[in-house]
Design a protein around this motif. Structure first.
Motif: not given
Length: 204
Positions: A74-95
């Motif tokens: 929905a929001v992030l670009p389909d790029s390495s930067a977008g995947r990096a942001v999504a990964a950071f958000v997911v792991v941080a929320l799990i923590a």
């Protein structure tokens, strides 16, 4: 060693059963059979109290990773930067979830849940990001079924091999009994010594 062999063979059978169910019911389970069985086996084998905590943690991580895909679509670009942001958000929320739960929902099970949906859906998402709403539910349900069967396999074996509650050693109770017996023995020895001293004094 024997238990590890039996557990591994049971998981292998369940992985084959998952593939058989895929062919029989027309489900797309073949590519997640080994992934789901392995992750479900890990979830069942790693001890944690309360037992529901690791399952809840797994589901929380699974849901957060799925929302991470939604964020990317929905929001992030389909790029390495977008995947990096999504990964950071997911792991941080799990923590955060693990920390807020006070350890009842362990971090490792949340990461396991995230790994399951990522392993099952990442390649599908990469091929068609715009099909998230139609493709992701199918990927989520198929991998959850595989994980559930793997978890069931290991828990059935654990339930059969676990000793009955009455037969389990109770270290705290045994320690208290030993301490009480030693104290009683010291009291008896002291009483005997006092009686001997009294008798000896009377004789003199």
């Amino acid at each position: 060693m024997v238990r590890s062999l039996v557990t591994g063979l049971c998981l292998a059978v369940f992985a084959a059963v998952i593939i058989g169910l895929s062919n029989l019911l027309g489900l797309d389970l073949e590519h997640v059979a080994l992934l789901g069985a392995a992750l479900g086996g890990v979830l069942g084998l790693v001890p944690h109290r309360p037992a529901w905590g690791k399952v809840a943690g797994f589901l929380a991580g699974f849901l957060l990773a799925w929302l991470g895909f939604a964020l990317r679509a929905a929001v992030l670009p389909d790029s390495s930067a977008g995947r990096a942001v999504a990964a950071f958000v997911v792991v941080a929320l799990i923590a955060v979830v693990a920390a807020v739960s006070g350890g009842r929902l362990p971090l490792w099970s949340g990461l396991l849940g995230a790994a399951s949906i990522v392993g099952a859906y990442e390649s599908v998402y990469t091929n068609a990001p715009s099909q998230f709403l139609t493709e992701s539910p199918a990927a989520a349900t198929t991998v959850l079924l595989a994980v559930g069967l793997g978890y069931l396999a290991t828990n059935l074996l654990a339930a059969q091999s676990e000793p009955h509650a009455s037969a389990r050693p109770r270290p705290a109770v045994d320690a208290r009994r030993t301490e009480r017996a030693q104290r009683d023995q010291r009291d008896d020895s002291s009483s005997t010594t006092d009686l001997d001293d009294l008798v000896t004094g009377a004789a003199q």
